[in-house]
Scaffold this active site. Structure first.
Site, short mmCIF file in Angstrom:
data_model
loop_
_atom_site.label_atom_id
_atom_site.label_comp_id
_atom_site.label_asym_id
_atom_site.label_seq_id
_atom_site.Cartn_x
_atom_site.Cartn_y
_atom_site.Cartn_z
N ARG A 38 -32.85 40.41 -4.97
CA ARG A 38 -32.10 39.88 -4.29
C ARG A 38 -30.69 39.88 -3.72
NH1 ARG A 38 -29.04 34.21 -3.37
NH2 ARG A 38 -30.02 32.62 -2.26
N SER A 107 -39.59 29.77 -0.71
CA SER A 107 -38.39 28.59 -1.42
C SER A 107 -39.69 27.33 -1.04
CB SER A 107 -38.33 29.42 -1.16
OG SER A 107 -37.27 30.28 -2.02
N LYS A 136 -27.51 30.21 -7.26
CA LYS A 136 -27.16 31.27 -5.89
C LYS A 136 -26.54 29.78 -4.60
CE LYS A 136 -31.81 31.81 -5.60
NZ LYS A 136 -33.66 31.20 -5.31
#
Length: 211
Positions: A38, A107, A136
């Site tokens: 990510r 998600s 995040k």
């Protein structure tokens, strides 16, 4: 897709003095059985370089490799799959691009999103964030373990609990029916990445044995 228990996502901001490949290899040695790259800040060229190195690493250990968002990079390195958020490319279009054999994860933050992901052909869903998280910048409000109760009762595809999960609270998540856990900072930011993964595996396994 292969089943899994401990899903680890890269988070290089939590280990600024150690390389991503070194940290993720330690995670795999500790029991991480699926890895996601990510990176939402670097250039495509930088992300591609990391993806190539992590693809080589995961092939060495026969661990599935997922790329977040970057479908082109996932295809370029022959990753095992991609992971999409609610604001990313629609699932059906992503499936047309990557084909039926690639893993697609989605998600989800509420049960309707989970239902749509399952009906749309997702291979697994992320359920969370369960707890507050700093991993995040685009995170939504915590959904708590009550969302896991809904997922367990309604969703048949694999799901992984994510968001603020630490060694001190993972038991609450597992006791809510999750036997697949996703972590970032608690693992990659640890001084003992391998040992931390081993402890997560033990805590997940304790509930699995009880079942």
């Amino acid at each position: 897709m292969k089943d899994f228990r401990l899903y680890v996502i890269t988070g290089e901001e939590f280990h600024p003095t150690r390389g991503v490949v070194e940290v993720m290899e330690e995670a795999i040695k500790g029991g991480a059985d699926i890895i996601q790259l990510r990176d939402k800040t670097n250039s495509k060229r930088v992300v591609l370089d990391k993806a190539r190195k992590l693809r080589e690493l995961t092939r060495k250990y026969d661990v599935p490799f997922i790329v977040n968002d970057h479908i082109d990079i996932a295809l370029a390195v022959d990753a095992d799959g991609i992971h999409l958020g609610q604001d990313d490319m629609p699932l059906h279009l992503a499936r047309d691009i990557v084909g039926k054999d690639k893993i697609i994860g989605i998600s989800t933050h509420r049960i309707q999103e989970a239902r749509e992901a399952e009906q749309g052909g997702a291979d697994y869903i992320g359920a969370g964030p369960i707890f507050p998280t700093n991993s995040k910048s685009d995170v939504v409000d915590p959904v708590t373990t009550s969302y896991l109760d809904e997922v367990v009762s309604e969703i048949s595809i694999p799901f992984v609990a994510i968001g603020g999960i630490k060694l001190h609270n993972v038991a609450d998540v597992v006791n809510s029916g999750a036997n697949r856990i996703c972590v970032i900072s608690e693992v990659v930011g640890s001084e003992d990445v391998k040992g931390t993964c081993e402890m997560f595996i033990q805590k997940i396994g304790e509930k699995v044995i009880q079942l």
